[in-house]
Design a protein around this motif. Structure first.
Motif, PDB file in Angstrom:
ATOM      1  N   ASN A  27     -10.560   0.688  -3.932  1.00 30.57           N
ATOM      2  CA  ASN A  27     -11.658   0.308  -4.818  1.00 30.57           C
ATOM      3  C   ASN A  27     -11.137   0.016  -6.237  1.00 30.57           C
ATOM      4  O   ASN A  27     -11.538  -0.959  -6.873  1.00 30.57           O
ATOM      5  N   PHE A  28     -10.235   0.855  -6.707  1.00 32.16           N
ATOM      6  CA  PHE A  28      -9.632   0.656  -8.024  1.00 32.16           C
ATOM      7  C   PHE A  28      -8.909  -0.687  -8.080  1.00 32.16           C
ATOM      8  O   PHE A  28      -9.055  -1.452  -9.039  1.00 32.16           O
ATOM      9  N   ALA A  29      -8.131  -0.995  -7.046  1.00 29.24           N
ATOM     10  CA  ALA A  29      -7.393  -2.260  -7.006  1.00 29.24           C
ATOM     11  C   ALA A  29      -8.350  -3.448  -7.002  1.00 29.24           C
ATOM     12  O   ALA A  29      -8.140  -4.428  -7.729  1.00 29.24           O
ATOM     13  N   LYS A  30      -9.391  -3.352  -6.208  1.00 27.13           N
ATOM     14  CA  LYS A  30     -10.349  -4.456  -6.119  1.00 27.13           C
ATOM     15  C   LYS A  30     -11.072  -4.676  -7.448  1.00 27.13           C
ATOM     16  O   LYS A  30     -11.195  -5.801  -7.922  1.00 27.13           O
ATOM     17  N   LYS A  31     -11.537  -3.584  -8.055  1.00 24.60           N
ATOM     18  CA  LYS A  31     -12.266  -3.693  -9.332  1.00 24.60           C
ATOM     19  C   LYS A  31     -11.404  -4.265 -10.444  1.00 24.60           C
ATOM     20  O   LYS A  31     -11.900  -4.939 -11.343  1.00 24.60           O
ATOM     21  N   ASN A  32     -10.096  -3.969 -10.387  1.00 23.47           N
ATOM     22  CA  ASN A  32      -9.192  -4.392 -11.453  1.00 23.47           C
ATOM     23  C   ASN A  32      -8.342  -5.604 -11.075  1.00 23.47           C
ATOM     24  O   ASN A  32      -7.400  -5.938 -11.785  1.00 23.47           O
ATOM     25  N   ASN A  33      -8.703  -6.243  -9.952  1.00 19.32           N
ATOM     26  CA  ASN A  33      -8.018  -7.455  -9.497  1.00 19.32           C
ATOM     27  C   ASN A  33      -6.500  -7.262  -9.399  1.00 19.32           C
ATOM     28  O   ASN A  33      -5.717  -8.054  -9.912  1.00 19.32           O
ATOM     29  N   ILE A  34      -6.110  -6.164  -8.739  1.00 24.84           N
ATOM     30  CA  ILE A  34      -4.700  -5.824  -8.546  1.00 24.84           C
ATOM     31  C   ILE A  34      -4.377  -5.968  -7.067  1.00 24.84           C
ATOM     32  O   ILE A  34      -5.160  -5.544  -6.213  1.00 24.84           O
ATOM     33  N   LYS A  35      -3.230  -6.562  -6.768  1.00 23.91           N
ATOM     34  CA  LYS A  35      -2.800  -6.653  -5.376  1.00 23.91           C
ATOM     35  C   LYS A  35      -2.654  -5.250  -4.807  1.00 23.91           C
ATOM     36  O   LYS A  35      -2.237  -4.321  -5.496  1.00 23.91           O
ATOM     37  N   CYS A  36      -2.980  -5.114  -3.524  1.00 25.14           N
ATOM     38  CA  CYS A  36      -2.973  -3.801  -2.886  1.00 25.14           C
ATOM     39  C   CYS A  36      -2.390  -3.920  -1.484  1.00 25.14           C
ATOM     40  O   CYS A  36      -2.743  -4.837  -0.736  1.00 25.14           O
ATOM     41  N   ILE A  37      -1.507  -2.998  -1.137  1.00 25.73           N
ATOM     42  CA  ILE A  37      -0.991  -2.952   0.232  1.00 25.73           C
ATOM     43  C   ILE A  37      -1.198  -1.549   0.788  1.00 25.73           C
ATOM     44  O   ILE A  37      -1.205  -0.571   0.051  1.00 25.73           O
ATOM     45  N   ARG A  62     -12.056   3.055  12.169  1.00 25.45           N
ATOM     46  CA  ARG A  62     -12.494   1.660  11.994  1.00 25.45           C
ATOM     47  C   ARG A  62     -13.111   1.463  10.611  1.00 25.45           C
ATOM     48  O   ARG A  62     -12.888   0.454   9.962  1.00 25.45           O
ATOM     49  N   PHE A  63     -13.915   2.445  10.165  1.00 26.37           N
ATOM     50  CA  PHE A  63     -14.520   2.387   8.840  1.00 26.37           C
ATOM     51  C   PHE A  63     -13.431   2.243   7.775  1.00 26.37           C
ATOM     52  O   PHE A  63     -13.517   1.402   6.880  1.00 26.37           O
ATOM     53  N   PHE A  64     -12.390   3.078   7.844  1.00 24.13           N
ATOM     54  CA  PHE A  64     -11.304   3.012   6.890  1.00 24.13           C
ATOM     55  C   PHE A  64     -10.599   1.655   6.958  1.00 24.13           C
ATOM     56  O   PHE A  64     -10.286   1.058   5.932  1.00 24.13           O
ATOM     57  N   CYS A  65     -10.348   1.170   8.161  1.00 25.37           N
ATOM     58  CA  CYS A  65      -9.659  -0.131   8.313  1.00 25.37           C
ATOM     59  C   CYS A  65     -10.460  -1.252   7.681  1.00 25.37           C
ATOM     60  O   CYS A  65      -9.918  -2.078   6.938  1.00 25.37           O
ATOM     61  N   ILE A  66     -11.741  -1.290   7.947  1.00 25.83           N
ATOM     62  CA  ILE A  66     -12.600  -2.350   7.409  1.00 25.83           C
ATOM     63  C   ILE A  66     -12.726  -2.231   5.901  1.00 25.83           C
ATOM     64  O   ILE A  66     -12.654  -3.209   5.174  1.00 25.83           O
ATOM     65  N   THR A  67     -12.875  -1.009   5.413  1.00 23.55           N
ATOM     66  CA  THR A  67     -13.043  -0.776   3.974  1.00 23.55           C
ATOM     67  C   THR A  67     -11.781  -1.126   3.205  1.00 23.55           C
ATOM     68  O   THR A  67     -11.858  -1.665   2.094  1.00 23.55           O
ATOM     69  N   LEU A  68     -10.629  -0.861   3.771  1.00 24.31           N
ATOM     70  CA  LEU A  68      -9.375  -1.088   3.057  1.00 24.31           C
ATOM     71  C   LEU A  68      -8.884  -2.529   3.138  1.00 24.31           C
ATOM     72  O   LEU A  68      -7.870  -2.880   2.542  1.00 24.31           O
ATOM     73  N   ARG A  69      -9.569  -3.390   3.855  1.00 18.62           N
ATOM     74  CA  ARG A  69      -9.142  -4.795   3.922  1.00 18.62           C
ATOM     75  C   ARG A  69      -9.320  -5.492   2.619  1.00 18.62           C
ATOM     76  O   ARG A  69     -10.122  -5.318   1.849  1.00 18.62           O
TER      77      ARG A  69
END
Length: 69
Positions: A27-37, A62-69
């Protein structure tokens, strides 16, 4: 999160998906437009030899997999 947001990061690395802090990192990466692996360390779903718990774990995974995409 406020202190983290004040610094510059090039990349967020999540070391496993099964923890609540992994969701915070994504969530932090997405909000701050940072690449995430995400680095996975397993090759199959967890099993505790209980059909009900295995079923629940499958959908939590599955929830974690979908959320972390």
């Amino acid at each position: 999160m406020e202190k983290l947001s004040k610094k510059h990061y090039d990349l967020v690395v999540i070391n496993a998906r099964f923890y609540i802090h992994s969701l915070y990192a994504a969530n932090f990466a997405k909000k701050n437009n940072i690449k995430c692996i995400t680095i996975e360390h397993g090759s199959t779903h967890l099993s505790v030899d209980n059909k009900i718990l295995d079923f629940a774990d499958f959908y939590i995974d599955r929830f974690f997999c979908i959320t972390l995409r």
